[in-house]
Design an enzyme around this catalytic site. Structure first.
Site, PDB file in Angstrom:
ATOM      1  N   LYS A  74       0.859  -1.174   0.000  1.00  0.00           N
ATOM      2  CA  LYS A  74       0.000   0.000   0.000  1.00  0.00           C
ATOM      3  C   LYS A  74       0.893   1.221   0.000  1.00  0.00           C
ATOM      4  O   LYS A  74       1.649   1.468   0.946  1.00  0.00           O
ATOM      5  CB  LYS A  74      -0.910  -0.002   1.223  1.00  0.00           C
ATOM      6  CG  LYS A  74      -1.758   1.254   1.320  1.00  0.00           C
ATOM      7  CD  LYS A  74      -2.855   1.105   2.325  1.00  0.00           C
ATOM      8  CE  LYS A  74      -3.631   2.405   2.460  1.00  0.00           C
ATOM      9  NZ  LYS A  74      -4.734   2.280   3.405  1.00  0.00           N
ATOM     10  N   LYS A 122      -1.975  -1.557  -3.992  1.00  0.00           N
ATOM     11  CA  LYS A 122      -2.862  -0.388  -3.961  1.00  0.00           C
ATOM     12  C   LYS A 122      -2.047   0.883  -4.017  1.00  0.00           C
ATOM     13  O   LYS A 122      -1.090   0.976  -3.243  1.00  0.00           O
ATOM     14  CB  LYS A 122      -3.661  -0.444  -2.665  1.00  0.00           C
ATOM     15  CG  LYS A 122      -4.532   0.732  -2.388  1.00  0.00           C
ATOM     16  CD  LYS A 122      -5.168   0.579  -1.043  1.00  0.00           C
ATOM     17  CE  LYS A 122      -5.952   1.829  -0.733  1.00  0.00           C
ATOM     18  NZ  LYS A 122      -6.312   1.910   0.642  1.00  0.00           N
TER      19      LYS A 122
HETATM   20  C1  PBG Z   1      -7.530   3.466   5.201  1.00  0.00           C
HETATM   21  C2  PBG Z   1      -7.851   3.204   3.784  1.00  0.00           C
HETATM   22  C3  PBG Z   1      -7.641   4.114   2.761  1.00  0.00           C
HETATM   23  C4  PBG Z   1      -8.135   3.532   1.611  1.00  0.00           C
HETATM   24  C5  PBG Z   1      -8.631   2.268   1.942  1.00  0.00           C
HETATM   25  N1  PBG Z   1      -8.427   2.064   3.312  1.00  0.00           N
HETATM   26  C6  PBG Z   1      -7.107   5.494   2.792  1.00  0.00           C
HETATM   27  C7  PBG Z   1      -5.837   5.794   3.442  1.00  0.00           C
HETATM   28  O1  PBG Z   1      -4.989   4.925   3.660  1.00  0.00           O
HETATM   29  O2  PBG Z   1      -5.665   6.959   3.787  1.00  0.00           O
HETATM   30  C8  PBG Z   1      -8.142   4.215   0.291  1.00  0.00           C
HETATM   31  C9  PBG Z   1      -9.057   3.667  -0.740  1.00  0.00           C
HETATM   32  C10 PBG Z   1      -9.358   4.602  -1.850  1.00  0.00           C
HETATM   33  O3  PBG Z   1      -8.722   5.653  -2.060  1.00  0.00           O
HETATM   34  O4  PBG Z   1     -10.284   4.266  -2.600  1.00  0.00           O
HETATM   35  N2  PBG Z   1      -7.017   2.541   5.993  1.00  0.00           N
END
Ligand code: PBG
Length: 328
Positions: free
Chosen positions: A196, A249
């Site tokens: 991520k 991601k």
């Molecule tokens: C938070 C989380 C995020 C997303 C999914 N879970 C945002 C972040 O890490 O700030 C982002 C998903 C998206 O942008 O569609 N744990």
């Protein structure tokens, strides 16, 4: 004479179908939902046109419809009223919290639907970070992991088929696996947000959840977009710790990472086509510059081609019509 004429294999729709190498199916898609309290409530999200915050009754309707159309799974993200948020994110562990109630109802009403719940503290903390912070604002790893373990067990008991830690703390996969097993929840799977990245593409999601950061950024735990080997290291660690599925991601800017992890680690792999990826296309669509649904379909097909076994995307309802069988 020209021996190789690749166009021969493109000359009709029938031949093109025969030689098609990758197929995007409804069964490859997970629809994310933003859940709010109340009944018959639907709130617009400005930066995510066509996506809404929905109350449980409306999610139930929408999820039933998608499931009938072949969508096997949904992912749930809670929108918590700011009066319940605090520095520790204690609302995450409320036994009768929003996600717990949603899981119980959905599992009962649509037993065959696979329910995925996010495991992270950002919807519940007043500062918007994914964990508990010290005086300097640094997200504390081990203290956060302890809470995540409890959260995973709570959601597992409520009906989650898969818990999906999206926090990027070290050691959380092993810790969650152990805790789930201790509590007799061997059947609850773990989908790890493995690679991520600290992406700017999450901002529409943060608007949707109300988790926009009050200060700083998430670079001390989410990954540097410049790095590849670190993603593979993370994937190997998560596999060793008992993850069932890995995730990359965002998706489109990280197709190389999807392809590489797919090659190195033999676990199912998914990708999250994130909020910003969807928002950009919809903005261009609104301006008449691009055909939104067609671009979104091409995007998801590309993510599949890169090696993702399945994809989380807000575009699911928009691209379903492309996936129906059509006469040649
Ligand atoms: C938070 C989380 C995020 C997303 C999914 N879970 C945002 C972040 O890490 O700030 C982002 C998903 C998206 O942008 O569609 N744990």
């Amino acid at each position: 004479m020209l021996l190789a004429r690749p166009r021969r294999n493109r000359k009709s729709s029938a031949i093109r179908h025969l030689v098609e190498e990758n197929v995007l199916r409804a069964a490859d898609l997970v629809m994310p939902f933003f859940v709010i309290e109340g009944e018959n409530k639907q709130e617009e999200i400005k930066s995510l046109p066509g996506v809404f915050r929905l109350s449980l009754d409306l999610i139930l309707k929408e999820a039933e419809k998608l499931h009938r159309q072949g969508i096997p799974s949904i992912a749930l993200f809670p929108v918590i009223d700011s009066k319940y948020k605090d520095e520790q994110g204690t609302a995450a562990l409320h036994e009768d919290g929003l996600i717990v109630r949603v899981l119980q109802t959905l599992k009962q009403e649509i037993p065959s639907l696979c329910l995925i719940t996010d495991i992270a503290l950002d919807p519940f903390t007043s500062h918007g970070y994914d964990g508990v912070i010290d005086q300097r604002g640094y997200v504390m790893n081990d203290a956060t992991v302890e809470i995540l373990c409890q959260m995973a067990c709570l959601f597992g008991t409520a009906g989650a088929d898969i818990v999906a830690p999206s926090d990027m703390m070290d050691g959380r996969i092993g810790a969650i696996r152990r805790q789930l097993d201790i509590e007799g929840q061997q059947e609850v799977g773990i989908l790890s947000y493995t690679a991520k990245y600290a992406s700017t593409l999450y901002s529409p999601f943060r608007e949707a959840v109300g988790s926009t950061l009050k200060f700083g950024d998430k670079k001390t735990y989410q990954m540097n977009p410049a790095n590849t080997r670190e993603a593979i290291r993370q994937a190997v660690l998560d596999a060793e710790q008992g993850a069932d599925i890995l995730m990359v991601k965002p998706a489109l800017y990280y197709l190389d990472i999807i392809a590489k992890i797919k090659e190195k680690v033999h676990l199912p792999l998914c990708a999250y086509h994130v909020s910003g990826e969807y928002a950009m296309v919809m903005a261009a669509h609104a301006n008449g510059w691009l055909d939104g649904p067609e671009v979104l379909h091409e995007a998801l097909l590309s993510i599949k081609r890169a090696g993702a076994d399945f994809i989380f995307s807000y575009a699911v309802p928009k691209i379903l019509p492309f996936l129906e069988l059509k006469p040649f």
